[in-house]
Design an enzyme around this catalytic site. Sequence first.
Site, PDB file in Angstrom:
ATOM      1  N   GLY A   1      -8.359 -14.426  -6.648  1.00 25.48           N
ATOM      2  CA  GLY A   1      -8.603 -13.619  -5.459  1.00 25.48           C
ATOM      3  C   GLY A   1      -7.585 -13.807  -4.362  1.00 25.48           C
TER       4      GLY A   1
ATOM      5  N   ASP B   1       1.735  -3.911  -9.594  1.00 22.10           N
ATOM      6  CA  ASP B   1       1.417  -5.258 -10.052  1.00 22.10           C
ATOM      7  C   ASP B   1       1.826  -5.461 -11.504  1.00 22.10           C
ATOM      8  OD1 ASP B   1       0.404  -5.591  -7.548  1.00 22.10           O
ATOM      9  OD2 ASP B   1      -1.688  -5.798  -8.154  1.00 22.10           O
TER      10      ASP B   1
ATOM     11  N   GLY C   1      -4.558 -12.469  -4.174  1.00 25.37           N
ATOM     12  CA  GLY C   1      -3.633 -11.359  -3.974  1.00 25.37           C
ATOM     13  C   GLY C   1      -2.288 -11.560  -4.640  1.00 25.37           C
TER      14      GLY C   1
ATOM     15  N   SER D   1      -1.926 -11.199  -7.958  1.00 30.42           N
ATOM     16  CA  SER D   1      -2.021 -10.418  -9.195  1.00 30.42           C
ATOM     17  C   SER D   1      -2.408 -11.249 -10.405  1.00 30.42           C
ATOM     18  CB  SER D   1      -0.710  -9.672  -9.468  1.00 30.42           C
ATOM     19  OG  SER D   1      -0.529  -8.673  -8.521  1.00 30.42           O
ATOM     20  N   SER D   2      -3.453 -12.046 -10.249  1.00 29.93           N
ATOM     21  CA  SER D   2      -3.970 -12.774 -11.411  1.00 29.93           C
ATOM     22  C   SER D   2      -4.455 -11.800 -12.482  1.00 29.93           C
ATOM     23  CB  SER D   2      -5.099 -13.718 -10.992  1.00 29.93           C
ATOM     24  OG  SER D   2      -6.136 -13.026 -10.329  1.00 29.93           O
ATOM     25  N   SER D   3      -5.004 -10.660 -12.077  1.00 33.11           N
ATOM     26  CA  SER D   3      -5.497  -9.688 -13.063  1.00 33.11           C
ATOM     27  C   SER D   3      -4.345  -9.060 -13.847  1.00 33.11           C
ATOM     28  CB  SER D   3      -6.343  -8.603 -12.389  1.00 33.11           C
ATOM     29  OG  SER D   3      -5.601  -7.922 -11.403  1.00 33.11           O
TER      30      SER D   3
ATOM     31  N   ASP E   1       2.479   1.947  -3.100  1.00 36.85           N
ATOM     32  CA  ASP E   1       2.641   2.302  -4.511  1.00 36.85           C
ATOM     33  C   ASP E   1       1.808   3.512  -4.907  1.00 36.85           C
ATOM     34  OD1 ASP E   1       0.364   0.724  -4.173  1.00 36.85           O
ATOM     35  OD2 ASP E   1       0.536  -0.251  -6.117  1.00 36.85           O
TER      36      ASP E   1
ATOM     37  N   HIS F   1       0.831  -1.216   0.000  1.00 31.47           N
ATOM     38  CA  HIS F   1       0.000   0.000   0.000  1.00 31.47           C
ATOM     39  C   HIS F   1       0.864   1.265   0.000  1.00 31.47           C
ATOM     40  CE1 HIS F   1      -3.959  -1.889   0.410  1.00 31.47           C
ATOM     41  NE2 HIS F   1      -3.364  -2.779   1.166  1.00 31.47           N
TER      42      HIS F   1
END
Length: 386
Positions: A123, A173, A125, A127-129, A36, A34
């Site tokens: 989900g 990410d 955390g 960074s799959s997205s 970045d 937290h």
Amino acid sequence: MNTTSLKTEFTQIFHSEPTNYYFAPGRINLIGEHTDYNGGQVFPCAISLGTYAAVKARDDQKIRLYSVNFAEDGITTFNFTKLEYVAHSWTNYPKGMFKYWQEHGHACTHGLDILVQGNIPAGGGLSSSASIEMLFGKILADQYQDQIAQIDLVKMGQEVENKFIDVQSGIMDQFAVGMGQPNQAILLDTNTLKFEMVPVNLQDYQIIIMNTNKKRTLADSKYNERRQECEEALKRIQKISDISDLGALDKDSFDTYTYAIADETLIKRARHAVFENQRTIKAGEALKHDQLAIFGRLMNASHVSLEYDYEVTGKELDTLVHSAWKHGALGARMTGAGFGGCALALVEKNNLDQFIQAVNQDYQARIGYAADFYPAEIVGGPQKIK
């Protein structure tokens, strides 16, 4: 995961054989959570868990997407001019990349059939997205033979998150996934995007990812609320100082400005952002000098700050981390946005089995179901496999 299984899946779904295969990693953040979006330092690395794709060019303008992980969604079909957000759909991430690829002046010259399969816990955390975004960045650049710089794809991925998904995340990410190198972590100044590759020599230790198996959705969490709290704290400090962001402060200068914040909660949020940034800088120095014990203690301090000042951990993450401390981890902390997801532990290789058994026993006794544990290997960024 190998190309043979991807080819088999692709052929069953699209009734033809793919011509190319791609991989993009997930990421862990060793420390610097937290920070970045507060103009601070982060210290991530790319990991061997990630997202794979099998691709074949089409002779029309259609994009057809299929995910093995979301097989119930079937094939999603769209064209370049109709890139609409659909609630709760994984396809928003590739759609966003297609959208901003074109908005930044890059051409889509033909359609594509793309099958995607990942082994990153959804989900969790990790960074799959961002992994999907950078995977599609690599696919777009390769399939459309565009010499776009990797850093531009990284920025495009953040743009997808901020504008298309509407999650006000920082750039860490996408940067970690897109710029990763084997056995190195990235000490990144998110304010300037200056970065340094730091070799990670873990000696007799292994990074273990500990998954709470409590899924968290970033957009639905208090992530945006925390960001707003930090922005408000910064605004109050800026009434008496010309600093650009919280990352510009050190511990001493922060102490001299706390009176201007004048709110207990906002002070705690800003204190985490400032102190975590300083911890991250120290962690980079510790790894440069193979000072693993110091690095471990900084990991522990990071979690305490996230638990008490930033309040983004929760009982699942705290149970894993506190148990890891109890059972001999050199360092342990949550990683990612929090509110569930995963934690990291630095564990002696000859103690892995006993450590995992003991921590999981504690976790099941407290939470009621098991956690998952897997080693993190540090790998390179997005790549064409074949």
